[in-house]
Design a protein around this motif. Structure first.
Motif, PDB file in Angstrom:
ATOM      1  N   UNK A  23       2.739   6.284  -6.996  1.00 31.18           N
ATOM      2  CA  UNK A  23       1.657   7.020  -7.666  1.00 31.18           C
ATOM      3  C   UNK A  23       1.756   8.512  -7.376  1.00 31.18           C
ATOM      4  N   UNK A  24       1.989   8.869  -6.114  1.00 32.00           N
ATOM      5  CA  UNK A  24       2.107  10.278  -5.748  1.00 32.00           C
ATOM      6  C   UNK A  24       3.326  10.920  -6.417  1.00 32.00           C
ATOM      7  N   UNK A  25       4.407  10.170  -6.525  1.00 35.76           N
ATOM      8  CA  UNK A  25       5.619  10.690  -7.165  1.00 35.76           C
ATOM      9  C   UNK A  25       5.370  10.970  -8.645  1.00 35.76           C
ATOM     10  N   UNK A  26       4.635  10.066  -9.298  1.00 33.05           N
ATOM     11  CA  UNK A  26       4.298  10.272 -10.715  1.00 33.05           C
ATOM     12  C   UNK A  26       3.426  11.512 -10.876  1.00 33.05           C
ATOM     13  N   UNK A  27       2.460  11.674  -9.975  1.00 29.92           N
ATOM     14  CA  UNK A  27       1.591  12.853 -10.037  1.00 29.92           C
ATOM     15  C   UNK A  27       2.384  14.138  -9.850  1.00 29.92           C
ATOM     16  N   UNK A  28       3.359  14.108  -8.935  1.00 30.50           N
ATOM     17  CA  UNK A  28       4.168  15.303  -8.689  1.00 30.50           C
ATOM     18  C   UNK A  28       4.998  15.651  -9.912  1.00 30.50           C
ATOM     19  N   UNK A  29       5.569  14.641 -10.573  1.00 36.66           N
ATOM     20  CA  UNK A  29       6.373  14.891 -11.765  1.00 36.66           C
ATOM     21  C   UNK A  29       5.522  15.413 -12.913  1.00 36.66           C
ATOM     22  N   UNK A  30       4.220  15.094 -12.875  1.00 38.73           N
ATOM     23  CA  UNK A  30       3.318  15.583 -13.922  1.00 38.73           C
ATOM     24  C   UNK A  30       2.773  16.975 -13.614  1.00 38.73           C
ATOM     25  N   UNK A  31       3.228  17.570 -12.513  1.00 40.61           N
ATOM     26  CA  UNK A  31       2.864  18.949 -12.229  1.00 40.61           C
ATOM     27  C   UNK A  31       1.945  19.156 -11.053  1.00 40.61           C
ATOM     28  N   UNK A  32       1.504  18.103 -10.404  1.00 43.92           N
ATOM     29  CA  UNK A  32       0.617  18.268  -9.252  1.00 43.92           C
ATOM     30  C   UNK A  32       1.389  18.873  -8.082  1.00 43.92           C
ATOM     31  N   UNK A  33       0.719  19.754  -7.334  1.00 44.57           N
ATOM     32  CA  UNK A  33       1.352  20.391  -6.181  1.00 44.57           C
ATOM     33  C   UNK A  33       1.278  19.443  -4.986  1.00 44.57           C
TER      34      UNK A  33
ATOM     35  N   UNK B  63       0.832  -1.206   0.000  1.00 38.60           N
ATOM     36  CA  UNK B  63       0.000   0.000   0.000  1.00 38.60           C
ATOM     37  C   UNK B  63       0.866   1.256   0.000  1.00 38.60           C
ATOM     38  N   UNK B  64       1.864   1.291   0.882  1.00 44.93           N
ATOM     39  CA  UNK B  64       2.708   2.483   0.969  1.00 44.93           C
ATOM     40  C   UNK B  64       3.652   2.599  -0.233  1.00 44.93           C
ATOM     41  N   UNK B  65       4.174   1.465  -0.706  1.00 43.67           N
ATOM     42  CA  UNK B  65       5.083   1.522  -1.858  1.00 43.67           C
ATOM     43  C   UNK B  65       4.348   1.987  -3.110  1.00 43.67           C
TER      44      UNK B  65
ATOM     45  N   UNK C 163      -2.817  11.768   8.785  1.00 46.99           N
ATOM     46  CA  UNK C 163      -2.561  12.878   9.702  1.00 46.99           C
ATOM     47  C   UNK C 163      -3.720  13.049  10.674  1.00 46.99           C
ATOM     48  N   UNK C 164      -4.944  13.008  10.129  1.00 49.81           N
ATOM     49  CA  UNK C 164      -6.124  13.135  10.984  1.00 49.81           C
ATOM     50  C   UNK C 164      -6.246  11.947  11.934  1.00 49.81           C
ATOM     51  N   UNK C 165      -5.902  10.759  11.426  1.00 51.22           N
ATOM     52  CA  UNK C 165      -5.985   9.564  12.265  1.00 51.22           C
ATOM     53  C   UNK C 165      -5.013   9.654  13.436  1.00 51.22           C
TER      54      UNK C 165
ATOM     55  N   UNK D 220       6.519  17.045   0.173  1.00 52.12           N
ATOM     56  CA  UNK D 220       7.247  15.809   0.451  1.00 52.12           C
ATOM     57  C   UNK D 220       6.436  14.878   1.350  1.00 52.12           C
ATOM     58  N   UNK D 221       5.775  15.458   2.349  1.00 51.05           N
ATOM     59  CA  UNK D 221       4.966  14.625   3.245  1.00 51.05           C
ATOM     60  C   UNK D 221       3.762  14.028   2.526  1.00 51.05           C
ATOM     61  N   UNK D 222       3.238  14.762   1.552  1.00 47.69           N
ATOM     62  CA  UNK D 222       2.069  14.271   0.820  1.00 47.69           C
ATOM     63  C   UNK D 222       2.414  13.166  -0.164  1.00 47.69           C
ATOM     64  N   UNK D 223       3.711  12.835  -0.286  1.00 50.22           N
ATOM     65  CA  UNK D 223       4.086  11.660  -1.073  1.00 50.22           C
ATOM     66  C   UNK D 223       3.620  10.383  -0.383  1.00 50.22           C
ATOM     67  N   UNK D 224       3.379  10.483   0.919  1.00 49.32           N
ATOM     68  CA  UNK D 224       2.783   9.360   1.646  1.00 49.32           C
ATOM     69  C   UNK D 224       1.336   9.227   1.186  1.00 49.32           C
ATOM     70  N   UNK D 225       0.899   8.060   0.742  1.00 46.93           N
ATOM     71  CA  UNK D 225      -0.475   7.916   0.237  1.00 46.93           C
ATOM     72  C   UNK D 225      -1.509   8.266   1.307  1.00 46.93           C
TER      73      UNK D 225
END
Length: 278
Positions: free
Chosen positions: A215-225, A208-210, A239-241, A228-233
């Protein structure tokens, strides 16, 4: 235009991919199937036995004359195919040629109760032999309380037939796990079903984490803001949990302190009167 979910949206939910992987792994092991006849093998006048703990992860093998081998498994197809087809038992010759001694799955599994300690397990559905007889396998399941542990005693007992057009290869298997009402540690996983579940759960969490990180890294490279912490799925959810868990810890802490103070007040002179005004 009806609303459809694009593939990228599915990839943004790595948990879905992890669950799909776990379902795929679970379906690879028919030992857990509810209709598995090996979970309720009858013995004459003495009940039944669940023989699925003797399903072997890498098959059983008996060496025959001339370098030939008889390979079989209980309640599960072999992890190798013969002539491109799945089967539960084969005879493999020294030169590499093989003959299927059974079909696949549970449709060809039959049981015949001989006495209180022995039941014959027959695999039919094998291939034709010299275009006259059908190859089959007969396994004598013998309850032997003296053979404890996960490893049964196996003996090749020869060939028998033709019997009702079947040419049978026969073996004998002895184990305490074959006794009615018995059971033991599955060879599929040394810690039993619960251990297997926990193991798969740990793998699922890691995947799940890998997958989520990729997926988050690919989104970031495609321009999504994405920080670094939000790379965690599902970072915001985690954070809320964590925040809720910390609030729960503080609540428990405050409750304990409150109870301690009440006990101290009760122990002091005039404590009961003080409690009334608390």
């Amino acid at each position: 235009c009806p609303h459809t979910m694009p593939l990228t949206s599915l990839l943004h939910s790595p948990l879905l991919l992890v669950l799909s992987t776990l379902v795929f792994i679970a379906t690879k092991y028919p030992i857990f199937a509810q209709d598995n006849p090996c979970k309720n093998v009858p013995f004459l006048n003495s009940g039944s036995a669940d023989i699925t703990p003797l399903t072997h992860a890498t098959n059983y093998q008996v060496d025959l004359a001339g370098g030939n081998r008889f390979i079989f498994n209980l309640c599960q197809d072999l992890n190798q195919k013969c002539e491109g087809q799945s089967t539960k038992s084969i005879e493999q010759f020294a030169g590499g040629e093989c003959y299927r001694m059974s079909g696949s799955g549970f449709s060809d599994v039959k049981f015949q109760e001989l006495d209180e300690t022995t039941t014959l397990m027959t695999y039919t559905g094998g291939q034709k032999f010299h275009s006259t007889h059908t190859l089959a396998t007969e396994i004598a399941l013998v309850c032997d309380p003296t053979i404890d542990g996960p490893t049964p005693k196996i003996k090749y007992t020869g060939e028998k037939g033709p019997v009702a057009d079947l040419m049978l290869t026969t073996v004998e298997m002895r184990s305490a796990l074959l006794c009615p009402g018995g059971g033991g540690r599955p060879l599929l996983w040394p810690f039993g079903i619960l251990g297997l579940f926990l193991f798969l759960a740990c793998i699922g969490i890691v995947l799940y984490f890998i997958v989520g990180f990729i997926v988050q890294l690919i989104r970031k490279k495609r321009g999504a803001e994405i920080s670094k912490l939000e790379l965690i799925p599902n970072f915001k959810i985690w954070k809320e949990l964590i925040k809720l868990e910390w609030e729960g810890v503080l609540f428990v802490k405050e409750t304990i302190i409150l109870l301690i103070n009440k006990i101290r007040r009760r122990a002091q002179p005039g404590g009961l009167h003080g409690l009334e005004n608390y």
